[in-house]
Design a protein around this motif. Structure first.
Motif, short mmCIF file in Angstrom:
data_model
loop_
_atom_site.label_atom_id
_atom_site.label_comp_id
_atom_site.label_asym_id
_atom_site.label_seq_id
_atom_site.Cartn_x
_atom_site.Cartn_y
_atom_site.Cartn_z
N VAL A 6 2.66 -4.32 2.91
CA VAL A 6 1.80 -5.34 2.33
C VAL A 6 2.08 -5.39 0.83
N PHE A 7 2.27 -6.59 0.29
CA PHE A 7 2.41 -6.78 -1.14
C PHE A 7 1.21 -7.58 -1.63
N TYR A 16 2.15 -1.73 -0.45
CA TYR A 16 1.49 -0.81 0.46
C TYR A 16 2.32 -0.71 1.74
N PRO A 17 3.31 0.20 1.77
CA PRO A 17 4.13 0.36 2.97
C PRO A 17 3.29 0.92 4.11
N LEU A 18 3.51 0.43 5.30
CA LEU A 18 2.77 0.91 6.46
C LEU A 18 3.57 2.03 7.12
N PRO A 73 9.40 4.18 -0.12
CA PRO A 73 9.60 2.74 -0.29
C PRO A 73 9.09 2.21 -1.63
N ILE A 74 7.99 2.76 -2.12
CA ILE A 74 7.46 2.30 -3.41
C ILE A 74 8.43 2.65 -4.53
N ARG A 75 8.92 3.87 -4.56
CA ARG A 75 9.89 4.27 -5.59
C ARG A 75 11.17 3.45 -5.48
N GLN A 135 11.84 -9.31 0.18
CA GLN A 135 12.59 -9.48 1.42
C GLN A 135 13.45 -8.24 1.69
N ALA A 136 14.11 -7.72 0.66
CA ALA A 136 14.94 -6.52 0.82
C ALA A 136 14.09 -5.34 1.29
N ALA A 137 12.89 -5.20 0.74
CA ALA A 137 12.00 -4.10 1.14
C ALA A 137 11.59 -4.24 2.60
N HIS A 138 11.25 -5.45 3.02
CA HIS A 138 10.88 -5.65 4.42
C HIS A 138 12.05 -5.38 5.35
N GLU A 139 13.25 -5.79 4.95
CA GLU A 139 14.43 -5.54 5.78
C GLU A 139 14.74 -4.05 5.88
N LYS A 140 14.56 -3.31 4.78
CA LYS A 140 14.90 -1.89 4.77
C LYS A 140 13.81 -1.02 5.41
#
Length: 86
Positions: free
Chosen positions: A70-71, A10-12, A19-21, A60-65
């Motif tokens: 929320v996961f 769940y990207p904010l 981001p999901i894709r 971690q990569a998703a949070h950095e990018k």
């Protein structure tokens, strides 16, 4: 030991689909991991240690990018039939 996990991201962000894709495409880069995605979540399956390492790396990569996201994850030991439906 095998592991089956279900993960939802769940990207904010207003543009939450990108981001999901991106995250799902990154999961596909692991040939030893089986992935199934539906409208609600993504299920992944593989060796316990490899799957957990993959999730740690890619979250971690998703949070950095993309920053905040929320996961939500559920884990069950063993292999479930990811094609099962009723």
């Amino acid at each position: 030991m095998k592991l089956t996990a279900e993960i939802s991201m769940y990207p904010l962000h207003d543009n939450y689909l990108e981001p999901i894709r991106w995250f799902i495409s990154r999961l596909d880069s692991y040939p030893q991991i089986v992935r199934r995605t539906n409208a609600m979540a993504t299920q992944v399956q593989g060796d316990y240690a490899e799957l957990m390492a993959m999730l740690a790396t890619e979250m971690q990569a998703a949070h950095e990018k993309f920053g905040k996201a929320v996961f939500v994850c559920k884990f069950i030991g063993g292999e479930l039939n990811l094609s099962h439906s009723e």
